[in-house]
Design an enzyme around this catalytic site. Structure first.
Site, mmCIF file in Angstrom:
data_model
loop_
_atom_site.group_PDB
_atom_site.id
_atom_site.type_symbol
_atom_site.label_atom_id
_atom_site.label_comp_id
_atom_site.label_asym_id
_atom_site.label_seq_id
_atom_site.Cartn_x
_atom_site.Cartn_y
_atom_site.Cartn_z
ATOM 1 N N SER A 37 3.303 -2.434 2.167
ATOM 2 C CA SER A 37 3.343 -3.899 2.150
ATOM 3 C C SER A 37 3.568 -4.374 3.580
ATOM 4 O O SER A 37 4.621 -4.129 4.172
ATOM 5 C CB SER A 37 4.493 -4.366 1.261
ATOM 6 O OG SER A 37 4.848 -5.685 1.621
ATOM 7 N N HIS B 214 -1.266 -3.694 1.231
ATOM 8 C CA HIS B 214 -0.796 -4.697 0.274
ATOM 9 C C HIS B 214 -0.351 -5.922 1.073
ATOM 10 O O HIS B 214 0.494 -5.819 1.974
ATOM 11 C CB HIS B 214 0.369 -4.105 -0.518
ATOM 12 C CG HIS B 214 0.933 -4.985 -1.578
ATOM 13 N ND1 HIS B 214 0.377 -5.110 -2.834
ATOM 14 C CD2 HIS B 214 2.015 -5.801 -1.564
ATOM 15 C CE1 HIS B 214 1.106 -5.953 -3.558
ATOM 16 N NE2 HIS B 214 2.103 -6.399 -2.807
ATOM 17 N N ASP C 73 1.250 -9.667 0.985
ATOM 18 C CA ASP C 73 2.075 -10.556 0.160
ATOM 19 C C ASP C 73 1.942 -12.007 0.608
ATOM 20 O O ASP C 73 2.392 -12.372 1.690
ATOM 21 C CB ASP C 73 3.545 -10.121 0.258
ATOM 22 C CG ASP C 73 3.784 -8.826 -0.486
ATOM 23 O OD1 ASP C 73 3.497 -8.792 -1.692
ATOM 24 O OD2 ASP C 73 4.231 -7.855 0.135
ATOM 25 N N MET D 178 2.918 -15.832 -0.004
ATOM 26 C CA MET D 178 3.974 -16.648 -0.640
ATOM 27 C C MET D 178 3.850 -18.079 -0.153
ATOM 28 O O MET D 178 3.634 -18.315 1.044
ATOM 29 C CB MET D 178 5.350 -16.111 -0.271
ATOM 30 C CG MET D 178 5.517 -14.630 -0.606
ATOM 31 S SD MET D 178 7.184 -14.049 -0.262
ATOM 32 C CE MET D 178 6.982 -12.294 -0.580
ATOM 33 N N HIS E 175 -1.618 -9.938 -2.947
ATOM 34 C CA HIS E 175 -0.668 -10.288 -4.014
ATOM 35 C C HIS E 175 -0.289 -11.754 -3.839
ATOM 36 O O HIS E 175 0.452 -12.105 -2.925
ATOM 37 C CB HIS E 175 0.542 -9.356 -3.888
ATOM 38 C CG HIS E 175 1.640 -9.611 -4.866
ATOM 39 N ND1 HIS E 175 2.892 -9.021 -4.754
ATOM 40 C CD2 HIS E 175 1.705 -10.385 -5.977
ATOM 41 C CE1 HIS E 175 3.657 -9.420 -5.746
ATOM 42 N NE2 HIS E 175 2.974 -10.267 -6.497
ATOM 43 N N MET F 139 1.702 -14.801 -4.620
ATOM 44 C CA MET F 139 2.923 -15.341 -5.242
ATOM 45 C C MET F 139 2.913 -16.834 -4.950
ATOM 46 O O MET F 139 3.648 -17.339 -4.104
ATOM 47 C CB MET F 139 4.158 -14.642 -4.646
ATOM 48 C CG MET F 139 4.317 -13.216 -5.168
ATOM 49 S SD MET F 139 5.294 -12.173 -4.075
ATOM 50 C CE MET F 139 4.042 -11.686 -2.912
ATOM 51 N N MET G 103 6.552 -6.081 -11.295
ATOM 52 C CA MET G 103 7.495 -6.365 -10.206
ATOM 53 C C MET G 103 8.826 -5.684 -10.518
ATOM 54 O O MET G 103 9.404 -5.895 -11.592
ATOM 55 C CB MET G 103 7.740 -7.866 -10.060
ATOM 56 C CG MET G 103 6.599 -8.664 -9.468
ATOM 57 S SD MET G 103 5.993 -8.093 -7.863
ATOM 58 C CE MET G 103 7.479 -8.153 -6.858
ATOM 59 N N PHE H 43 11.059 -11.320 -1.042
ATOM 60 C CA PHE H 43 11.516 -10.705 0.208
ATOM 61 C C PHE H 43 11.361 -9.184 0.148
ATOM 62 O O PHE H 43 11.458 -8.592 -0.934
ATOM 63 C CB PHE H 43 12.987 -11.056 0.465
ATOM 64 C CG PHE H 43 13.192 -12.539 0.590
ATOM 65 C CD1 PHE H 43 13.008 -13.180 1.813
ATOM 66 C CD2 PHE H 43 13.500 -13.303 -0.531
ATOM 67 C CE1 PHE H 43 13.155 -14.563 1.916
ATOM 68 C CE2 PHE H 43 13.646 -14.694 -0.439
ATOM 69 C CZ PHE H 43 13.472 -15.322 0.788
ATOM 70 N N GLY I 259 12.781 -5.377 1.233
ATOM 71 C CA GLY I 259 14.084 -4.746 1.441
ATOM 72 C C GLY I 259 15.103 -4.977 0.332
ATOM 73 O O GLY I 259 16.291 -4.730 0.538
ATOM 74 N N ASP J 68 5.903 -2.711 -7.619
ATOM 75 C CA ASP J 68 6.151 -3.363 -6.326
ATOM 76 C C ASP J 68 7.584 -3.878 -6.257
ATOM 77 O O ASP J 68 7.993 -4.695 -7.078
ATOM 78 C CB ASP J 68 5.153 -4.529 -6.197
ATOM 79 C CG ASP J 68 5.265 -5.291 -4.892
ATOM 80 O OD1 ASP J 68 5.988 -4.839 -3.987
ATOM 81 O OD2 ASP J 68 4.595 -6.332 -4.785
ATOM 82 N N GLY J 69 8.305 -3.372 -5.247
ATOM 83 C CA GLY J 69 9.643 -3.889 -4.967
ATOM 84 C C GLY J 69 10.696 -2.799 -4.978
ATOM 85 O O GLY J 69 10.909 -2.148 -6.005
ATOM 86 N N GLY J 70 11.308 -2.568 -3.825
ATOM 87 C CA GLY J 70 12.403 -1.607 -3.750
ATOM 88 C C GLY J 70 11.979 -0.161 -3.944
ATOM 89 O O GLY J 70 12.808 0.679 -4.314
ATOM 90 N N GLY K 109 7.285 -1.415 1.181
ATOM 91 C CA GLY K 109 7.387 -2.147 2.437
ATOM 92 C C GLY K 109 8.367 -1.484 3.369
ATOM 93 O O GLY K 109 8.006 -0.709 4.254
#
Ligand code: DX5
Ligand code: ZN
Length: 230
Positions: A18, A43, A45, A47, A76, A78, A151, A157, A159, A186-188, A208
């Site tokens: 990401s 990827h 993002d 927003m 992606h 958002m 997700m 965000f 991290g 996606d995420g963490g 990311g």
């Protein structure tokens, strides 16, 4: 457009850095570096400051990446009104677009119509769900989508910490998707959560911070894939 590896993946899982976690002051070098390190796609993002509490990038960034790197571009969205941004992103070089099932703009436009519009413009279409959205929300469009994006953080965000309770949804989709449909998380995502997500059935891992903040990016990408040294 670059070649869309969601349709005929050369291998699975696919690893998608990401670029939200990259150094924006050196973005061309950053995308070339993750390409050399073995990433399968990028990827991106997007927003809008409404759908999520952060503002990031638009079609110009996709166009700039297309000039510096051949990797497929997975966008992606958002955003509150994804229907307004399909054509600008595909014109800029997006190969794949994912929108959120919770996006308010869908009430008028309809998720199925949006998927058809993405297909008509030559890209593949994904639908994302936030951690609190039940998997069943995608049932009406399961036969037409190319990818489900689960997700595993609240979007906004890079991290943040992985939410393990979202893995149940990954398993639910794994039992319902066909082999030609991708299942992205996606995420963490880090080494440990990547392992758990692969076990649950994910086949595209977005990461990311784990990749861009790693001192050894190629080794990290291999570990995320599940290639452990013997
Ligand atoms: C979160 C974004 C993610 C994020 C991932 O809102 O959709 O793609 O950048 O970053 P990490 O892997 O650091 O959680
Ligand atoms: Zn994302």
């Amino acid at each position: 457009m670059s070649s869309n590896i969601f349709l005929r993946p050369p291998h699975l899982p696919l690893i998608a850095p990401s670029i939200l976690a990259a150094d924006f002051g050196r973005i061309a070098e950053e995308v070339m570096d993750v390409q050399r390190a073995g990433a399968d796609l990028l990827h991106v993002d997007v927003m809008d400051g409404h759908f999520v509490p952060n503002l990031t990038m638009g079609p110009d960034m996709v166009q700039a990446m297309a000039r510096s790197c051949q990797l497929m571009r997975d966008v992606h969205l958002m955003v509150t009104d994804p229907q307004d941004f399909i054509k600008p992103f595909i014109d800029a070089g997006a190969d794949h677009l994912t929108f959120h099932i919770e996006a308010p703009g869908l009430k008028q436009f309809g998720a199925e119509n949006l998927i058809r519009r993405i297909h008509d413009l030559g890209a593949t279409a994904g639908v994302a769900l936030n951690p609190e959205t039940p998997a069943e929300a995608l049932e009406p469009v399961m036969n037409v989508l190319d990818l489900v994006l689960v997700m595993s953080v609240h979007p906004g965000f890079t991290g943040q910490s992985f939410m393990p309770e979202t893995l149940e949804k990954v398993t639910w989709f794994r039992h319902r998707l066909s082999p030609r449909q991708r299942l992205e998380i996606d995420g963490g995502i880090g080494i440990r959560s990547a392992h758990d997500a692969l076990e649950a059935g994910a086949d595209v891992l977005v990461a990311g911070a784990a990749i861009f903040r790693a001192s050894q990016r190629s080794g990290t990408i291999q570990l995320l894939r599940g290639d452990y040294p013997r």
